[in-house]
Design a protein around this motif. Sequence first.
Motif, PDB file in Angstrom:
ATOM      1  N   ASN A 205      18.017  41.642 -44.208  1.00 49.15           N
ATOM      2  CA  ASN A 205      19.370  42.467 -44.558  1.00 49.15           C
ATOM      3  C   ASN A 205      19.447  43.715 -44.325  1.00 49.15           C
ATOM      4  O   ASN A 205      20.058  44.691 -44.946  1.00 49.15           O
ATOM      5  CB  ASN A 205      19.407  42.190 -46.290  1.00 49.15           C
ATOM      6  CG  ASN A 205      18.350  42.624 -46.902  1.00 49.15           C
ATOM      7  OD1 ASN A 205      17.389  43.413 -46.372  1.00 49.15           O
ATOM      8  ND2 ASN A 205      18.390  42.454 -48.267  1.00 49.15           N
TER       9      ASN A 205
ATOM     10  N   LYS B 136      31.376  40.241 -39.844  1.00 40.81           N
ATOM     11  CA  LYS B 136      31.341  39.997 -41.068  1.00 40.81           C
ATOM     12  C   LYS B 136      30.220  39.736 -41.960  1.00 40.81           C
ATOM     13  O   LYS B 136      29.618  40.156 -42.912  1.00 40.81           O
ATOM     14  CB  LYS B 136      32.658  38.981 -41.595  1.00 40.81           C
ATOM     15  CG  LYS B 136      34.089  39.329 -41.250  1.00 40.81           C
ATOM     16  CD  LYS B 136      35.189  38.404 -41.283  1.00 40.81           C
ATOM     17  CE  LYS B 136      35.007  37.605 -42.626  1.00 40.81           C
ATOM     18  NZ  LYS B 136      36.033  36.557 -42.781  1.00 40.81           N
ATOM     19  N   ARG B 137      29.685  38.492 -41.219  1.00 33.97           N
ATOM     20  CA  ARG B 137      28.257  38.066 -41.836  1.00 33.97           C
ATOM     21  C   ARG B 137      27.031  39.187 -41.633  1.00 33.97           C
ATOM     22  O   ARG B 137      26.400  39.656 -42.627  1.00 33.97           O
ATOM     23  CB  ARG B 137      27.752  37.002 -41.055  1.00 33.97           C
ATOM     24  CG  ARG B 137      28.415  35.581 -41.426  1.00 33.97           C
ATOM     25  CD  ARG B 137      28.198  35.444 -43.052  1.00 33.97           C
ATOM     26  NE  ARG B 137      28.740  33.853 -43.200  1.00 33.97           N
ATOM     27  CZ  ARG B 137      28.970  33.652 -44.709  1.00 33.97           C
ATOM     28  NH1 ARG B 137      28.432  34.315 -45.448  1.00 33.97           N
ATOM     29  NH2 ARG B 137      29.195  32.451 -44.921  1.00 33.97           N
TER      30      ARG B 137
ATOM     31  N   SER C  61      29.224  43.021 -43.109  1.00 31.23           N
ATOM     32  CA  SER C  61      29.835  43.088 -44.523  1.00 31.23           C
ATOM     33  C   SER C  61      28.936  42.423 -45.705  1.00 31.23           C
ATOM     34  O   SER C  61      28.861  43.003 -46.685  1.00 31.23           O
ATOM     35  CB  SER C  61      31.039  42.489 -44.340  1.00 31.23           C
ATOM     36  OG  SER C  61      32.014  43.008 -43.478  1.00 31.23           O
ATOM     37  N   ASP C  62      28.253  41.345 -45.162  1.00 28.90           N
ATOM     38  CA  ASP C  62      27.305  40.531 -45.927  1.00 28.90           C
ATOM     39  C   ASP C  62      26.055  40.964 -46.138  1.00 28.90           C
ATOM     40  O   ASP C  62      25.101  40.662 -46.641  1.00 28.90           O
ATOM     41  CB  ASP C  62      27.594  39.171 -45.752  1.00 28.90           C
ATOM     42  CG  ASP C  62      29.057  38.750 -46.051  1.00 28.90           C
ATOM     43  OD1 ASP C  62      29.763  39.304 -46.709  1.00 28.90           O
ATOM     44  OD2 ASP C  62      29.480  37.737 -45.411  1.00 28.90           O
TER      45      ASP C  62
ATOM     46  N   GLN D  76      23.865  40.022 -43.857  1.00 28.43           N
ATOM     47  CA  GLN D  76      22.852  38.966 -43.395  1.00 28.43           C
ATOM     48  C   GLN D  76      22.869  39.061 -41.819  1.00 28.43           C
ATOM     49  O   GLN D  76      23.028  38.354 -41.125  1.00 28.43           O
ATOM     50  CB  GLN D  76      23.644  37.607 -43.614  1.00 28.43           C
ATOM     51  CG  GLN D  76      23.960  37.311 -45.092  1.00 28.43           C
ATOM     52  CD  GLN D  76      24.627  36.141 -45.425  1.00 28.43           C
ATOM     53  OE1 GLN D  76      24.510  35.160 -44.726  1.00 28.43           O
ATOM     54  NE2 GLN D  76      25.581  36.133 -46.448  1.00 28.43           N
TER      55      GLN D  76
END
Length: 333
Positions: free
Chosen positions: A78, A289-290, A293-294, A296
């Motif tokens: 992360n 996005k993954r 934004s997230d 991951q």
Amino acid sequence: MSTTATRTIVTGKKSGRGRALRSGRRPENEPARPGQRARLRRETATGYAFLTPWLIGFFGLTGVPMVYSLYLSFTKYNIFQPPKWIGLDNYIRLFTSDPNFIQSAQITLVYVFIGTPITLAAALAVAMLLNYRDKGAGFFRSAFYAPSLIGGSVSVAIVWRAMFSSDGPVDSGLQIFGVDLGGWIGNPSLVLPMMILLAVWQFGATMVIFLAGLKQIPKELYEAAEMDGANAYRRFRAVTIPMLSPVMFFNLLLGLIGAFQVFASAYIISNGTGGPAGMTNFITVYLYKRGFSDGQMGYAAAIAWVLLVVVAIIAFILFRTQRSWVHYSGDDK
């Protein structure tokens, strides 16, 4: 008489040493002199010196990051904490418990395998029209090529979104004819066709390559086909398509690879959400996005490698099947 001359008279063949000396090359079995070895080393070092900037860029910006991303695809990462090895969990999750990825893959495949053929067909049609036009051809080539230069920019995506919004000029123009679609941007059934239309609008570079290929086809082939009674369709099928098949293969390969990488227009038009109803959530958008934004990153790296493998498989299939439909000059096909 020398030994070399005697051998030439008896055998009818000149020695390899004589041929090598006349051609300026060293005979194969004769060892290089110290001066020659030093010159060869200098030439080799000079060649590698010129390659050094490219090698640094390749390994520093492409090779090493690719290997590291492959490692990250097997980890939970992360950005803020060290990567944790989890094996194949990311890949298993992609195909078994992530419906958003499955939808993203389906939308991307529809966009690629519908948008790319339409783009190629439009580019070929315009190229053929320009091929038979001499007056003003330069202006029209530039006019059709211009969108491909700016089509992937953020500003064009913003303009495209404004044009196809509920109160945009496209929707307002259709209302004149009694067609009220309520805008394309928020309509799940229309936003993907709008994205395909944007891709088709950028056919300028493909058109220029097609036009260059058409210019290389000998006119004698068309004249011979016309003398044999072939109509326009028959000439297109029997002359244009076979002679243009290498260019078609090139444009098809680049078009498919480029379509898989669509990102900026989809991200801007959907405000980064991939909507409406996930219909602009292409694999690249979902990957972004993954990952960003997230947070991951390991999961996003797995998505990137799945995309790479899919593109590699499609390219491999194209190269394997080109023998049956691509005709190069000098082939006996």
